[in-house]
Design an enzyme around this catalytic site. Sequence first.
Site, short mmCIF file in Angstrom:
data_model
loop_
_atom_site.label_atom_id
_atom_site.label_comp_id
_atom_site.label_asym_id
_atom_site.label_seq_id
_atom_site.Cartn_x
_atom_site.Cartn_y
_atom_site.Cartn_z
N VAL A 257 0.84 -1.20 0.00
CA VAL A 257 0.00 0.00 0.00
C VAL A 257 0.87 1.25 0.00
CG1 VAL A 257 -1.81 1.28 1.21
CG2 VAL A 257 -1.87 -1.22 1.21
N VAL A 335 -4.40 4.89 7.35
CA VAL A 335 -5.24 3.87 6.71
C VAL A 335 -4.68 2.49 7.07
CG1 VAL A 335 -6.30 3.17 4.50
CG2 VAL A 335 -5.62 5.51 4.84
N ARG A 337 -3.48 0.81 10.78
CA ARG A 337 -4.15 0.27 11.95
C ARG A 337 -4.19 1.33 13.05
NH1 ARG A 337 -6.11 -2.63 9.16
NH2 ARG A 337 -6.22 -4.91 9.11
N GLU A 366 -12.55 -0.90 17.21
CA GLU A 366 -13.52 -0.70 16.12
C GLU A 366 -14.80 -1.49 16.39
OE1 GLU A 366 -11.62 -1.44 12.35
OE2 GLU A 366 -10.21 0.18 12.64
N HIS A 384 -13.29 2.48 8.56
CA HIS A 384 -12.45 1.40 8.03
C HIS A 384 -12.90 1.00 6.62
CE1 HIS A 384 -9.70 -2.14 9.37
NE2 HIS A 384 -9.59 -1.92 8.07
N GLY A 386 -10.95 1.45 3.85
CA GLY A 386 -9.82 1.37 2.93
C GLY A 386 -9.97 0.29 1.87
N1 LIG Z 1 -7.74 0.48 6.04
C1 LIG Z 1 -7.88 -0.61 5.33
O1 LIG Z 1 -8.98 -1.00 4.97
C2 LIG Z 1 -6.68 -1.38 4.94
C3 LIG Z 1 -5.59 -1.39 5.76
N2 LIG Z 1 -4.50 -2.10 5.42
C4 LIG Z 1 -3.38 -2.06 6.34
O2 LIG Z 1 -2.31 -1.35 5.74
C5 LIG Z 1 -1.08 -1.84 6.24
C6 LIG Z 1 -0.14 -2.10 5.09
O3 LIG Z 1 -0.66 -3.09 4.24
P1 LIG Z 1 0.25 -3.67 3.04
O4 LIG Z 1 0.97 -2.56 2.41
O5 LIG Z 1 -0.62 -4.52 2.22
O6 LIG Z 1 1.26 -4.55 3.87
P2 LIG Z 1 2.75 -4.86 3.48
O7 LIG Z 1 3.16 -5.98 4.36
O8 LIG Z 1 2.91 -5.01 2.03
O9 LIG Z 1 3.54 -3.56 3.93
C7 LIG Z 1 3.83 -3.24 5.26
C8 LIG Z 1 5.21 -2.60 5.27
O10 LIG Z 1 5.44 -2.10 6.57
C9 LIG Z 1 6.80 -2.29 6.84
N3 LIG Z 1 7.07 -2.21 8.25
C10 LIG Z 1 7.02 -3.19 9.17
N4 LIG Z 1 7.40 -2.71 10.37
C11 LIG Z 1 7.67 -1.40 10.20
C12 LIG Z 1 8.11 -0.38 11.05
N5 LIG Z 1 8.35 -0.61 12.35
N6 LIG Z 1 8.30 0.86 10.54
C13 LIG Z 1 8.07 1.09 9.22
N7 LIG Z 1 7.67 0.15 8.35
C14 LIG Z 1 7.47 -1.09 8.85
C15 LIG Z 1 7.11 -3.62 6.23
O11 LIG Z 1 8.50 -3.76 5.99
C16 LIG Z 1 6.32 -3.58 4.94
O12 LIG Z 1 7.11 -3.13 3.88
C17 LIG Z 1 -1.43 -3.06 7.07
O13 LIG Z 1 -1.50 -2.70 8.41
C18 LIG Z 1 -2.79 -3.42 6.62
O14 LIG Z 1 -3.48 -4.11 7.59
C19 LIG Z 1 -4.40 -2.77 4.24
C20 LIG Z 1 -5.46 -2.81 3.39
C21 LIG Z 1 -6.70 -2.13 3.69
O1 LIG Z 2 -6.96 -5.75 4.65
C1 LIG Z 2 -6.83 -5.07 5.66
O2 LIG Z 2 -5.85 -5.08 6.40
C2 LIG Z 2 -7.92 -4.21 6.06
O3 LIG Z 2 -7.77 -3.46 6.99
C3 LIG Z 2 -9.22 -4.32 5.38
O4 LIG Z 2 -10.10 -4.71 6.38
P1 LIG Z 2 -11.57 -5.21 5.99
O5 LIG Z 2 -11.40 -6.47 5.23
O6 LIG Z 2 -12.18 -4.13 5.18
O7 LIG Z 2 -12.25 -5.43 7.30
#
Ligand SMILES: NC(=O)C1=CN([C@@H]2O[C@H](COP(=O)(O)OP(=O)(O)OC[C@H]3O[C@@H](n4cnc5c(N)ncnc54)[C@H](O)[C@@H]3O)[C@@H](O)[C@H]2O)C=CC1
Ligand SMILES: O=C(O)C(=O)COP(=O)(O)O
Length: 648
Positions: A257, A335, A337, A366, A384, A386
């Site tokens: 992301v 966006v 956690r 939440e 939530h 995203g």
């Molecule tokens: N709001 C929503 O609906 C959504 C939220 N998310 C959340 O977004 C976040 C990222 O998702 P993705 O990019 O798919 O995951 P990802 O695993 O591809 O990226 C996470 C990145 O954070 C880095 N990371 C880990 N510890 C760290 C630290 N202490 N400081 C800085 N960077 C650090 C990792 O090295 C990795 O590159 C997750 O928490 C996920 O749950 C994802 C999709 C939808």
């Molecule tokens: O994929 C994630 O990490 C999200 O935060 C999305 O959450 P949701 O599936 O929309 O409840």
Amino acid sequence: MEAAMLNCNPQQQHQALFIDPVRSVSLGPSTARIPPATVFLPRTHFPKQLSRLSTSRSFSSSFLGSRLREQSSKAARRASSRDLCCARAETAVDSKCVQADTAVDSKPTVLVAEKLGEAGLKVLRTLANVDCSYDLTHEELCTKISLCDALIVRSGTKVTRQVFESSRGRLKVVGRAGVGIDNVDLHAATEYGCLVVNAPTANTVAAAEHGIALLAAMARNVPQADASMKQGKWQRNKYVGVSLVGKTLAVMGFGKVGSEVARRAKGLGMHVIAHDPYAAADRARAVGVDLVSFDGAISAADFISLHMPLTPATDKVFNDESFRKMKKGVRIINVARGGVIDDEALVRALDSGIVAQAALDVFTKEPPVDNKLVQHEKVIVTPHLGASTIEAQEGVAIEIAEAVAGALMGELSSTAVNAPMVSAEVLSELSPYVSLAESLGRLAVQLVSGVRGVKSVKVIYASARAADDLDTRLLRAMITKGIIEPISDTFVNLVNADFIAKQRGFRIIEEKVPHDGSPQEPLESIQVQLAHVESKFASALSEGGDIIVEGKVKDGIPHLTKVGAYSVDVSLEGSLILCRQVDQPGMIGKVGSILGSQNVNVNFMSVGRTAPRRRAIMAIGVDDEPTKETLQRIGEVPAIEEFVYLKF
Ligand SMILES: NC(=O)C1=CN([C@@H]2O[C@H](COP(=O)(O)OP(=O)(O)OC[C@H]3O[C@@H](n4cnc5c(N)ncnc54)[C@H](O)[C@@H]3O)[C@@H](O)[C@H]2O)C=CC1
Ligand SMILES: O=C(O)C(=O)COP(=O)(O)O
């Protein structure tokens, strides 16, 4: 030493790989066991089409999991169907039940606990009974879970240790229809041998787009202006915003992301920096982003966008101390956690003006209850959302349904969260050795007697490959499975093998020894040694007091090739009788005729001896289980000094 071999029934060799001779299985709630020999393995080609899903059986599933289940668990399926009926009876009176399939047959049950796209449900229905029960309380989930083989959730369901405990071993896979798995107790899942899979890619763009939407909406006060107009006001001066172009955006967490947000922000003319201790600098450079330190990022940024997972290291990492280091007037988007921000500290930073605005999609709890941030005039919020686009949810639903379906078929999704990844190539070449490894573990442990217990297991892999070119995790897991399952009620798979071994207090030491063969073949042989134990078959012990069994794969079939100091050659199928005897003519005939008279079919026989007319070991593979009387008659043959009957 020599080995003579008599192959009595070669046609049955392939069959034997798929028959589980030891365990009877129930999938029902009254048993703590789940189907045996399930090892989760990656799929080489995951079926994208429904038709492929229903017919697909990659070799990995067939040789390890699902065929075993298919053949050995008719009763289990009846139990499964019965359970499903019970579940339906319950859900029929449950107003929260959104939908429950009516077909009752021999399929596994998948509980979908949060809304999942129709395309994913369709995939699941090709192989499972799908129970869509949304908004269950935790107690209701715990009650229902003992009737389910798989559970699919989004971020709204806490899959706690209690859920795994309540499943009583039936739950084999938890699918998280999204990225973040902070709502699943991974330790508990691993302890219970339950695979956790997620859908890590399908919502990436949606989350990134939502981040950009919040960034722009916050900078231009879109939600406040909209609310004001809806109250009949026209406040053009109040809602003057700030521009994005030329501003510095710090992306915290440069993963899927984060990097997509960075790409988009560059397109808006922003200067983008990122902090991610684990990201590759060249990947960032390719997007035109510099990776900097945490302090470097937060102190330089006009906007900070959070995209790291919630882990012990990131828990409340945005706190009073970090807010103090930020530029006055910084704007924050979250966006990722809620837990990565200390809520109270953010309120203070907003009130003091360090933080000019915040845009939050995620919250510590939440839905949020009495959260000052939600009401704060400098904060815009979304519930939530995203991942919530039509496209992303369709993609996530298919991604998770395929992962769960694959896991139920005994395969490991490439998105497994709590199991080591074994690449398709490694899996392909190790496949025959996997069965060998389990059989050797099973054999070795059945030879143990006395009170010393198994404390240390040494595995020696003879291979022409360089040591770092042989991935043995899968074999180690199978040896552990072979050793533990015959002596306990514990279900062992690739997910929990190392954990269970540690829990039972035995160490597994692996050694790779060079072999002058072709590096085309990954392995020449596997030797399993149980150190310092007593044996019910003394000939299996080395001089140092270790049980030794060794095997090879011949024409794709696992063979036992060594017991103690004796070479033998018998295919590992059915069961095995090992006899130590004084080597003399007529022994094969004598034992063979005792077995034949009792209608026990011999499929392999092999004699290994130290020298002619001295001691020899006779290894006899049998298809049918001999009765006690039959075994007694073998023991009464005068030349036989000791013997043991073993099941694989
Ligand atoms: N709001 C929503 O609906 C959504 C939220 N998310 C959340 O977004 C976040 C990222 O998702 P993705 O990019 O798919 O995951 P990802 O695993 O591809 O990226 C996470 C990145 O954070 C880095 N990371 C880990 N510890 C760290 C630290 N202490 N400081 C800085 N960077 C650090 C990792 O090295 C990795 O590159 C997750 O928490 C996920 O749950 C994802 C999709 C939808
Ligand atoms: O994929 C994630 O990490 C999200 O935060 C999305 O959450 P949701 O599936 O929309 O409840």
